[in-house]
Every structure is written in C-alpha cells, then in structure tokens.
Design an enzyme around this catalytic site. Structure first.
Site, short mmCIF file in Angstrom:
data_model
loop_
_atom_site.label_atom_id
_atom_site.label_comp_id
_atom_site.label_asym_id
_atom_site.label_seq_id
_atom_site.Cartn_x
_atom_site.Cartn_y
_atom_site.Cartn_z
CG HIS A 129 20.09 9.85 26.02
ND1 HIS A 129 19.32 10.78 26.70
CD2 HIS A 129 20.83 10.57 25.14
CE1 HIS A 129 19.60 11.99 26.26
NE2 HIS A 129 20.51 11.88 25.30
CG ASP A 181 13.83 9.99 27.63
OD1 ASP A 181 12.61 9.93 27.91
OD2 ASP A 181 14.57 10.91 28.01
#
Length: 118
Positions: free
Chosen positions: A83, A86
């Site tokens: 995460h 990203d």
C-alpha cells in the site's frame, strides 16, 4: 522475538511511514489543485513545494529499504508495504502532472480576465 517477526514489524513500520508521507503529499497536491481552480496560484505552487518535501522523505525511506534488500537482507513483503509503494507511486505521478495542470489553470485564468475586459 524471532528475526522473521522483527523483520516483519520493521517492514510494516517502514510501510506506514511511506503511506504517511505520501498521503501528506497527496493531500497537499489536491489542495494545490483547489487553490489553482480558485486563482490562488502562489499558494498552489507553495503546496506543490511542500508535497515535494514529503515525497522526498517517503522516497528516502523507500531507498533505504531497497538498499537493505540489495545488500542481501531478506525482507518480508507486507500488504502495508505494498500500500505504501502504491500510494507513493501514484502521488509521484500526480506531482509530475501538477506543473502542467497548474500552467493550464493559469493560462485559463489569464484568458478569462482578457475576455472580461473586452
């Protein structure tokens, strides 16, 4: 505590740090866009500079982790780290586009002012 558990906790901590810095940068970039829309270009550019600082902090953390892995340390990948990666990459993409977006808003602002006078 085993090395695997310690490694996993370290990776999660790094991931959280990347998410936090990249998230701050993204917020500054979105606020910059709102300022540009309202014709507040000086503030818009200031927010982009602030976003760059946060992106650099996140990127430095990422680079340290990549250096560890490149030197042979086996790191555990976690969802939090994925995460973080990203979030950082999408924020970097948004930042790369901000110069163009702000330029376009400024051009539109100038043209609208000219049209109001004529």
């Amino acid at each position: 505590m085993t090395n695997i558990m310690k490694n996993s906790e370290d990776v999660n901590t790094i991931g959280f740090s990347i998410v936090a810095y990249a998230g701050d940068a993204r917020s500054d970039l979105v606020d910059s866009l709102k300022c540009a829309k309202d014709g507040k270009f000086e503030e818009a550019h200031r927010l982009v500079v602030e976003a760059e600082k946060s992106i650099n902090l996140a990127h430095n953390i990422q680079t340290k982790m990549l250096t560890k892995e490149a030197s042979g340390e086996n790191l555990t990948l976690s969802f939090i780290m994925a995460h973080g990666q990203d979030t950082l990459m999408t924020t970097m993409l948004l930042k790369d586009q901000m110069d163009t977006i702000l330029d376009l808003y400024e051009r539109v602002f100038v043209l609208e002012k000219k049209l109001e006078v004529e």
